[in-house]
Each structure stands twice: as structure tokens, then as C-alpha cells.
Design a protein around this motif. Structure first.
Motif, PDB file in Angstrom:
ATOM      1  N   GLU A 212      51.636 -54.982 -49.456  1.00  0.00           N
ATOM      2  CA  GLU A 212      52.172 -56.196 -50.073  1.00  0.00           C
ATOM      3  C   GLU A 212      51.179 -56.879 -50.995  1.00  0.00           C
ATOM      4  O   GLU A 212      51.570 -57.539 -51.946  1.00  0.00           O
ATOM      5  CB  GLU A 212      52.634 -57.164 -48.978  1.00  0.00           C
ATOM      6  CG  GLU A 212      53.849 -56.607 -48.231  1.00  0.00           C
ATOM      7  CD  GLU A 212      54.232 -57.363 -46.982  1.00  0.00           C
ATOM      8  OE1 GLU A 212      55.188 -56.951 -46.318  1.00  0.00           O
ATOM      9  OE2 GLU A 212      53.562 -58.365 -46.668  1.00  0.00           O
ATOM     10  N   VAL A 213      49.894 -56.746 -50.702  1.00  0.00           N
ATOM     11  CA  VAL A 213      48.897 -57.438 -51.527  1.00  0.00           C
ATOM     12  C   VAL A 213      48.273 -56.481 -52.544  1.00  0.00           C
ATOM     13  O   VAL A 213      48.107 -56.816 -53.711  1.00  0.00           O
ATOM     14  CB  VAL A 213      47.810 -58.111 -50.655  1.00  0.00           C
ATOM     15  CG1 VAL A 213      46.801 -58.851 -51.509  1.00  0.00           C
ATOM     16  CG2 VAL A 213      48.453 -59.052 -49.644  1.00  0.00           C
ATOM     17  N   ILE A 214      47.939 -55.271 -52.116  1.00  0.00           N
ATOM     18  CA  ILE A 214      47.253 -54.317 -53.006  1.00  0.00           C
ATOM     19  C   ILE A 214      48.274 -53.415 -53.717  1.00  0.00           C
ATOM     20  O   ILE A 214      47.967 -52.802 -54.731  1.00  0.00           O
ATOM     21  CB  ILE A 214      46.250 -53.448 -52.194  1.00  0.00           C
ATOM     22  CG1 ILE A 214      45.351 -54.308 -51.292  1.00  0.00           C
ATOM     23  CG2 ILE A 214      45.411 -52.555 -53.091  1.00  0.00           C
ATOM     24  CD1 ILE A 214      44.255 -55.072 -51.964  1.00  0.00           C
ATOM     25  N   GLY A 215      49.485 -53.327 -53.133  1.00  0.00           N
ATOM     26  CA  GLY A 215      50.499 -52.480 -53.772  1.00  0.00           C
ATOM     27  C   GLY A 215      50.392 -51.002 -53.422  1.00  0.00           C
ATOM     28  O   GLY A 215      50.999 -50.158 -54.072  1.00  0.00           O
ATOM     29  N   GLU A 216      49.620 -50.708 -52.367  1.00  0.00           N
ATOM     30  CA  GLU A 216      49.533 -49.293 -51.949  1.00  0.00           C
ATOM     31  C   GLU A 216      50.798 -48.861 -51.223  1.00  0.00           C
ATOM     32  O   GLU A 216      51.487 -49.692 -50.618  1.00  0.00           O
ATOM     33  CB  GLU A 216      48.344 -49.104 -50.998  1.00  0.00           C
ATOM     34  CG  GLU A 216      47.008 -49.095 -51.705  1.00  0.00           C
ATOM     35  CD  GLU A 216      45.872 -48.710 -50.755  1.00  0.00           C
ATOM     36  OE1 GLU A 216      46.055 -47.810 -49.932  1.00  0.00           O
ATOM     37  OE2 GLU A 216      44.804 -49.327 -50.857  1.00  0.00           O
ATOM     38  N   LYS A 217      51.098 -47.599 -51.278  1.00  0.00           N
ATOM     39  CA  LYS A 217      52.126 -47.053 -50.386  1.00  0.00           C
ATOM     40  C   LYS A 217      51.869 -45.560 -50.220  1.00  0.00           C
ATOM     41  O   LYS A 217      51.085 -44.971 -50.960  1.00  0.00           O
ATOM     42  CB  LYS A 217      53.539 -47.325 -50.910  1.00  0.00           C
ATOM     43  CG  LYS A 217      53.815 -46.760 -52.282  1.00  0.00           C
ATOM     44  CD  LYS A 217      55.264 -46.987 -52.679  1.00  0.00           C
ATOM     45  CE  LYS A 217      55.540 -46.298 -54.007  1.00  0.00           C
ATOM     46  NZ  LYS A 217      56.952 -46.147 -54.297  1.00  0.00           N
ATOM     47  N   GLN A 218      52.502 -44.973 -49.225  1.00  0.00           N
ATOM     48  CA  GLN A 218      52.308 -43.542 -49.015  1.00  0.00           C
ATOM     49  C   GLN A 218      52.910 -42.808 -50.203  1.00  0.00           C
ATOM     50  O   GLN A 218      54.064 -43.035 -50.571  1.00  0.00           O
ATOM     51  CB  GLN A 218      52.992 -43.083 -47.723  1.00  0.00           C
ATOM     52  CG  GLN A 218      52.358 -43.613 -46.453  1.00  0.00           C
ATOM     53  CD  GLN A 218      51.006 -42.974 -46.115  1.00  0.00           C
ATOM     54  OE1 GLN A 218      50.400 -42.261 -46.932  1.00  0.00           O
ATOM     55  NE2 GLN A 218      50.521 -43.249 -44.925  1.00  0.00           N
ATOM     56  N   GLU A 219      52.095 -41.968 -50.817  1.00  0.00           N
ATOM     57  CA  GLU A 219      52.624 -41.152 -51.914  1.00  0.00           C
ATOM     58  C   GLU A 219      52.457 -39.688 -51.534  1.00  0.00           C
ATOM     59  O   GLU A 219      51.373 -39.277 -51.116  1.00  0.00           O
ATOM     60  CB  GLU A 219      51.880 -41.458 -53.208  1.00  0.00           C
ATOM     61  CG  GLU A 219      52.406 -42.745 -53.830  1.00  0.00           C
ATOM     62  CD  GLU A 219      51.630 -43.153 -55.060  1.00  0.00           C
ATOM     63  OE1 GLU A 219      51.321 -42.270 -55.894  1.00  0.00           O
ATOM     64  OE2 GLU A 219      51.318 -44.349 -55.175  1.00  0.00           O
ATOM     65  N   VAL A 220      53.550 -38.955 -51.700  1.00  0.00           N
ATOM     66  CA  VAL A 220      53.553 -37.556 -51.275  1.00  0.00           C
ATOM     67  C   VAL A 220      52.354 -36.798 -51.847  1.00  0.00           C
ATOM     68  O   VAL A 220      51.673 -36.053 -51.132  1.00  0.00           O
ATOM     69  CB  VAL A 220      54.876 -36.885 -51.708  1.00  0.00           C
ATOM     70  CG1 VAL A 220      54.811 -35.394 -51.462  1.00  0.00           C
ATOM     71  CG2 VAL A 220      56.044 -37.496 -50.932  1.00  0.00           C
ATOM     72  N   SER A 221      52.066 -37.041 -53.121  1.00  0.00           N
ATOM     73  CA  SER A 221      51.003 -36.275 -53.783  1.00  0.00           C
ATOM     74  C   SER A 221      49.620 -36.574 -53.198  1.00  0.00           C
ATOM     75  O   SER A 221      48.694 -35.787 -53.360  1.00  0.00           O
ATOM     76  CB  SER A 221      51.002 -36.582 -55.276  1.00  0.00           C
ATOM     77  OG  SER A 221      50.771 -37.973 -55.459  1.00  0.00           O
ATOM     78  N   LYS A 222      49.476 -37.730 -52.551  1.00  0.00           N
ATOM     79  CA  LYS A 222      48.143 -38.112 -52.059  1.00  0.00           C
ATOM     80  C   LYS A 222      47.953 -37.874 -50.564  1.00  0.00           C
ATOM     81  O   LYS A 222      46.859 -37.997 -50.037  1.00  0.00           O
ATOM     82  CB  LYS A 222      47.893 -39.594 -52.359  1.00  0.00           C
ATOM     83  CG  LYS A 222      47.677 -39.876 -53.838  1.00  0.00           C
ATOM     84  CD  LYS A 222      47.403 -41.350 -54.056  1.00  0.00           C
ATOM     85  CE  LYS A 222      47.407 -41.693 -55.544  1.00  0.00           C
ATOM     86  NZ  LYS A 222      47.510 -43.133 -55.756  1.00  0.00           N
TER      87      LYS A 222
END
Lengths: 212, 212
Positions: free
Chosen positions: A139-149
């Protein structure tokens, strides 16, 4: 692949209503940390009672006082409870022991664990390891699980029958693209609970999971 | 030096009874993690109401969802709430911000934090840093705070007006021997609550603290 519905920032009643809408598409129901800290262990008891056929996970995020907390969660009807990977080894040992004695499971939350710590954690072969991007990071940094990573930490790959969970901004799009990793549990929260059409979204997620 | 009475593994009623016995000798009252996880945030509300004149600390051990948890604790009447030092930086940042906005305080629990992480934490100059030996480390491994071994982590020593808390098996004997370190808060749990004579033990601890 199991779909775990995470229930957070809701009253117990709202949580049950939300889960009821989509119950045929989810396998596990998570009583979120916010419910436990806001309403106490009765949140686990009431959700257990409302969904006798589901696997119930108590996201109690234990860091200390492991016997007390895990016993409390299991007595309240949880099948799985969580401990932080950054907690002292002795506490994780106790969680594993209490779970083994009660025929339940431990999920180790890898949030913010160092590579060195993950190496230590790789002795817990019976645990489920949760690769977790936290609410605040989303919510603050905008990270999320990304398949490629996504990459299973190397020390864990040595575990036979490794059980991985993935959490943090998981959507149907994520599942559509997931190919190389075969998680045991995928944890979905707001993609379902905040959807305009939770039932449709849950159905889509379940169908994608079934293809794997 | 403030004496913080830690209340854990009790019902809310028992916690209030315990604290009432010794309230004239303690400055802060801690609503332990076990009370919050077992009974929810009403544990903080009820203890706040029972002791309007005391500093109330909610040992909520935040690791994520920091705004929700800290706002909940402060709205329930806590003056101080805890966050784990091993939590992601973004969550600790939020705790500091919520506390600043509400005129409250953050205690950062240093349990199991690496030296590198403590260096990162040294930017939080307004926080109280808790040097903590956990219940599980005490009860299973037999560790406790020993005066001869206590050392303020080097990166923290640069903070002007550094506020240290010490927790983990603290007794009157510990305070008797403490000389070089001047903690802002000393956290005492079972040495008082499990004493045969809690009032006498608390009085002794308070007298030793007053000498410093």
C-alpha cells in the motif's frame, strides 16, 4: 493448489458474510492478524464454527510465547497457525512441536527474513513457507508479487515435498501467468473481498488454480 | 527510571486485579501481547479505564498493517505501542508517523534484530528501544538479562537522549546491580505478578529504581 481467502480489517460478522459469498471457490480461510488483534481468539472460534468444512488458518504472527499462542489457536479450531520467520529459533521450534502434537500445521511467514535466516529455517521440512509481500509494502511502496520476480529461496529448494505459499496482492492475472512455480497455497485477500463481484473473481481464481 | 508492569497470560479481570495490588509502585502498565491476541483491543480499553493515571503500553508487536494496528491501540487509550525491530522499514516508518500525529510513543522491540538492522533503526531517534530477552528464550533456554552482559548496541549510542527499555527476567536483584546503564523503562513481569508478595517485591523494585 489451494486458495486461501484472507479476511482482514473487517468485523467478525463481515468476515463471515464475505467468506460465505465465495466459499465454494476457496479451500482455506484465513482469520487475519487484524481480526485476532481487534477481537481476540473468538474471531478464530466463530469463523471455525461458521465454516466447519474448511481449513482455517489463524494468522497469529507469533514471535514469542509460542506454546501459549499456538495452543490457543489450535484449541480455537485453527488447522494452521503462522509464526514469523524472523522470530527466535526457540519459538519456531515450539510452534513446530505444538503443531506436531496436535496434528496441525505451521506456516512460517518469510516477510523480511534474511538469506541467512532462511537457511536456518530450511530445517523445518514440515512447515509451509510463505513468500509474503506485506500490506504496508503493497500500500505504501506499491510492491506486489510479480510472477517474473518470484523465486523460491535456494535453501528451501532442498526440501522434499516443499510446501510454498504466496501472498501479497495476488490477483487472477497473477495466477494466469504463473507457470514454473507450483505453490501449495495461494493467498488472496482484497482481489476477492474488495472486488465489485467477489463471487465472479473467486470463481475465476479457482478455475485458474484448477488448471495447475 | 520508569517501572513498567507487564501483564500477560491472565484474563483482563486478573490483569486489573494484579495491577491494582501494586499500582503505587509502578509507572507504566503493559497490556501484554497475550491479552491482546486472546481478548482483542478491549483489553487495552479496559486497562486504560481502570488506570487513568498511568502510562499504558500496548504490546501489539506490529509487523505489518501498521496504521490500522497503531491507530487502534491509540484510540483504545494506549500511550505507547510496540513494533518489532525486524519488521519492514516501511511499517516502522508508519508507526512513528501515527505516533507523532497522535502525540504518543513507539517502542521498538529489538528481539532477534541483527546488528545491521539495529543500525537502520538508529534513525528513529524519538523511539524507545527495548532490549528484550523473550519469554521463550527465558523459559526454554534459560536466558535472562544479566547486568554484566547488557550493552547498548553501538549504533544507538549516537542518539541524543536515547531512551532504552530493558525486558526479560528483570528482578530486584538485577536493579540492585545495575550501574552503568540508565534505562528509561525497566519492564518487570513475573518477578512481581508471580511473587508470593507482589506488593513487597514491587515496593523493593520501585525503591531501587528511585535511587538511580
Amino acid at each position: 493448489m489451494n486458495i486461501q481467502l484472507a479476511l482482514d480489517r473487517l468485523t467478525i460478522k463481515e468476515a463471515i458474510l464475505n467468506a460465505n459469498k465465495v466459499k465454494k471457490y476457496v479451500d482455506w480461510i484465513e482469520v487475519g492478524t487484524s481480526l485476532i488483534k481487534e477481537f481476540g481468539i473468538k474471531s478464530v472460534k466463530e469463523i471455525r464454527k461458521a465454516f466447519p468444512e474448511k481449513i482455517i488458518l489463524a494468522d497469529v504472527k507469533t514471535f514469542d510465547n509460542a506454546k501459549y499462542e499456538f495452543t490457543m489457536c489450535f484449541e480455537a479450531g485453527a488447522d494452521v497457525a503462522t509464526v514469523m520467520g524472523t522470530a527466535p529459533k526457540v519459538s519456531i521450534d515450539i510452534c513446530m512441536e505444538v503443531a506436531r502434537e496436535s496434528g496441525r500445521k505451521v506456516m512460517i511467514d518469510l516477510l523480511n527474513t534474511s538469506d541467512e535466516k532462511i537457511k536456518e529455517l530450511s530445517v523445518y521440512e514440515d512447515a509451509i513457507f510463505c513468500m509474503h509481500i506485506s500490506k504496508d509494502l503493497q500500500e505504501v511502496i506499491g510492491e506486489k508479487q510479480e510472477v517474473s520476480k518470484i523465486k523460491v529461496p535456494e535453501p528451501l529448494t532442498k526440501i522434499k515435498d516443499l510446501k510454498i505459499a504466496i501472498a501479497g496482492g495476488i490477483t487472477s492475472e497473477f495466477l494466469e501467468n504463473l507457470k514454473d512455480i507450483h505453490p501449495y497455497v495461494v493467498i488472496v485477500g482484497s482481489a476477492i473481498t474488495k472486488s465489485n463481484n467477489p463471487e465472479l473473481e473467486a470463481k475465476k481464481i479457482k478455475e485458474l488454480a484448477n488448471r495447475r
